[in-house]
Design a protein around this motif. Structure first.
Motif, PDB file in Angstrom:
ATOM      1  N   THR A 119       0.843  -1.182   0.000  1.00  0.00           N
ATOM      2  CA  THR A 119       0.000   0.000   0.000  1.00  0.00           C
ATOM      3  C   THR A 119       0.879   1.233   0.000  1.00  0.00           C
ATOM      4  N   PHE A 120       0.280   2.342  -0.281  1.00  0.00           N
ATOM      5  CA  PHE A 120       1.006   3.609  -0.317  1.00  0.00           C
ATOM      6  C   PHE A 120       1.681   3.878   1.024  1.00  0.00           C
ATOM      7  N   GLU A 121       0.947   3.684   2.114  1.00  0.00           N
ATOM      8  CA  GLU A 121       1.484   3.961   3.445  1.00  0.00           C
ATOM      9  C   GLU A 121       2.614   3.001   3.800  1.00  0.00           C
ATOM     10  N   ALA A 122       2.487   1.741   3.395  1.00  0.00           N
ATOM     11  CA  ALA A 122       3.524   0.760   3.703  1.00  0.00           C
ATOM     12  C   ALA A 122       4.832   1.111   3.009  1.00  0.00           C
ATOM     13  N   VAL A 123       4.763   1.499   1.752  1.00  0.00           N
ATOM     14  CA  VAL A 123       5.980   1.868   1.019  1.00  0.00           C
ATOM     15  C   VAL A 123       6.598   3.119   1.605  1.00  0.00           C
ATOM     16  N   ARG A 124       5.772   4.116   1.920  1.00  0.00           N
ATOM     17  CA  ARG A 124       6.285   5.363   2.494  1.00  0.00           C
ATOM     18  C   ARG A 124       6.977   5.095   3.833  1.00  0.00           C
TER      19      ARG A 124
ATOM     20  N   THR B  96       5.778   9.073  -7.168  1.00  0.00           N
ATOM     21  CA  THR B  96       6.749   7.986  -7.285  1.00  0.00           C
ATOM     22  C   THR B  96       6.317   6.798  -6.449  1.00  0.00           C
ATOM     23  N   ILE B  97       5.847   7.050  -5.239  1.00  0.00           N
ATOM     24  CA  ILE B  97       5.399   5.959  -4.378  1.00  0.00           C
ATOM     25  C   ILE B  97       4.179   5.278  -4.994  1.00  0.00           C
ATOM     26  N   LYS B  98       3.296   6.057  -5.609  1.00  0.00           N
ATOM     27  CA  LYS B  98       2.132   5.461  -6.275  1.00  0.00           C
ATOM     28  C   LYS B  98       2.572   4.569  -7.431  1.00  0.00           C
ATOM     29  N   HIS B  99       3.581   4.998  -8.192  1.00  0.00           N
ATOM     30  CA  HIS B  99       4.091   4.181  -9.292  1.00  0.00           C
ATOM     31  C   HIS B  99       4.705   2.891  -8.762  1.00  0.00           C
TER      32      HIS B  99
ATOM     33  N   THR C 131       3.892   1.255  -6.044  1.00  0.00           N
ATOM     34  CA  THR C 131       2.825   0.331  -5.639  1.00  0.00           C
ATOM     35  C   THR C 131       2.115  -0.270  -6.845  1.00  0.00           C
ATOM     36  N   ARG C 132       1.914   0.507  -7.889  1.00  0.00           N
ATOM     37  CA  ARG C 132       1.277  -0.028  -9.110  1.00  0.00           C
ATOM     38  C   ARG C 132       2.139  -1.104  -9.759  1.00  0.00           C
ATOM     39  N   ILE C 133       3.432  -0.821  -9.878  1.00  0.00           N
ATOM     40  CA  ILE C 133       4.335  -1.788 -10.511  1.00  0.00           C
ATOM     41  C   ILE C 133       4.425  -3.045  -9.662  1.00  0.00           C
ATOM     42  N   ALA C 134       4.492  -2.903  -8.341  1.00  0.00           N
ATOM     43  CA  ALA C 134       4.542  -4.075  -7.464  1.00  0.00           C
ATOM     44  C   ALA C 134       3.277  -4.908  -7.599  1.00  0.00           C
ATOM     45  N   ARG C 135       2.126  -4.268  -7.716  1.00  0.00           N
ATOM     46  CA  ARG C 135       0.868  -4.986  -7.885  1.00  0.00           C
ATOM     47  C   ARG C 135       0.873  -5.757  -9.201  1.00  0.00           C
ATOM     48  N   ILE C 136       1.392  -5.148 -10.256  1.00  0.00           N
ATOM     49  CA  ILE C 136       1.464  -5.819 -11.555  1.00  0.00           C
ATOM     50  C   ILE C 136       2.402  -7.012 -11.487  1.00  0.00           C
ATOM     51  N   LEU C 137       3.545  -6.851 -10.829  1.00  0.00           N
ATOM     52  CA  LEU C 137       4.519  -7.932 -10.751  1.00  0.00           C
ATOM     53  C   LEU C 137       4.038  -9.096  -9.897  1.00  0.00           C
ATOM     54  N   CYS C 138       3.122  -8.844  -8.966  1.00  0.00           N
ATOM     55  CA  CYS C 138       2.576  -9.916  -8.132  1.00  0.00           C
ATOM     56  C   CYS C 138       1.577 -10.788  -8.886  1.00  0.00           C
ATOM     57  N   CYS C 139       0.999 -10.255  -9.937  1.00  0.00           N
ATOM     58  CA  CYS C 139       0.025 -11.016 -10.720  1.00  0.00           C
ATOM     59  C   CYS C 139       0.729 -12.090 -11.538  1.00  0.00           C
TER      60      CYS C 139
ATOM     61  N   GLY D 211      14.249   7.461 -14.102  1.00  0.00           N
ATOM     62  CA  GLY D 211      14.209   6.529 -12.985  1.00  0.00           C
ATOM     63  C   GLY D 211      13.266   5.359 -13.145  1.00  0.00           C
ATOM     64  N   LYS D 212      12.892   5.040 -14.361  1.00  0.00           N
ATOM     65  CA  LYS D 212      11.980   3.914 -14.584  1.00  0.00           C
ATOM     66  C   LYS D 212      12.597   2.610 -14.088  1.00  0.00           C
ATOM     67  N   ARG D 213      13.844   2.409 -14.382  1.00  0.00           N
ATOM     68  CA  ARG D 213      14.512   1.174 -13.984  1.00  0.00           C
ATOM     69  C   ARG D 213      14.660   1.097 -12.467  1.00  0.00           C
ATOM     70  N   ARG D 214      15.034   2.196 -11.831  1.00  0.00           N
ATOM     71  CA  ARG D 214      15.210   2.206 -10.381  1.00  0.00           C
ATOM     72  C   ARG D 214      13.880   1.952  -9.659  1.00  0.00           C
ATOM     73  N   ILE D 215      12.805   2.555 -10.149  1.00  0.00           N
ATOM     74  CA  ILE D 215      11.496   2.344  -9.545  1.00  0.00           C
ATOM     75  C   ILE D 215      11.063   0.884  -9.707  1.00  0.00           C
ATOM     76  N   THR D 216      11.351   0.297 -10.869  1.00  0.00           N
ATOM     77  CA  THR D 216      11.005  -1.097 -11.089  1.00  0.00           C
ATOM     78  C   THR D 216      11.799  -2.018 -10.171  1.00  0.00           C
ATOM     79  N   TYR D 217      13.081  -1.716  -9.979  1.00  0.00           N
ATOM     80  CA  TYR D 217      13.890  -2.514  -9.043  1.00  0.00           C
ATOM     81  C   TYR D 217      13.342  -2.420  -7.628  1.00  0.00           C
ATOM     82  N   MET D 218      12.953  -1.225  -7.223  1.00  0.00           N
ATOM     83  CA  MET D 218      12.397  -1.048  -5.886  1.00  0.00           C
ATOM     84  C   MET D 218      11.088  -1.808  -5.734  1.00  0.00           C
ATOM     85  N   ALA D 219      10.252  -1.781  -6.747  1.00  0.00           N
ATOM     86  CA  ALA D 219       8.975  -2.486  -6.679  1.00  0.00           C
ATOM     87  C   ALA D 219       9.192  -4.000  -6.650  1.00  0.00           C
TER      88      ALA D 219
END
Length: 70
Positions: free
Chosen positions: A3-8, A32-35, A37-45, A59-67
């Motif tokens: 969730t947004f709060e968990a990532v923050r 950025t935090i919203k992105h 969480t969205r990418i993490a949700r997609i990767l979990c599917c 920072g697309k690659r860095r955000i994807t690594y974080m997710a």
């Protein structure tokens, strides 16, 4: 699920525990935090995939690594 709060909260804890690190502190905007969480949700599917579009150096690659790490 992330969730947004968990990532923050998680990223704030990382900044608190490693202030002397040679890595500069993370200053993430709410979009950025919203992105993340969205990418993490997609990767979990099952068979989840996404196409990240944007200019280079944003920072697309860095955000994807974080997710993917969470």
């Amino acid at each position: 699920m992330l969730t947004f709060e968990a990532v923050r909260d998680l990223l704030e804890d990382v900044d608190k525990h490693e202030p002397s690190s040679c890595i500069p502190p993370l200053h993430l905007f709410t979009t950025t935090i919203k992105h993340i969480t969205r990418i993490a949700r997609i990767l979990c599917c099952r068979n989840g995939h996404a196409l990240l579009i944007g200019r280079s150096g944003l920072g697309k690659r860095r955000i994807t690594y974080m997710a993917a790490a969470y």
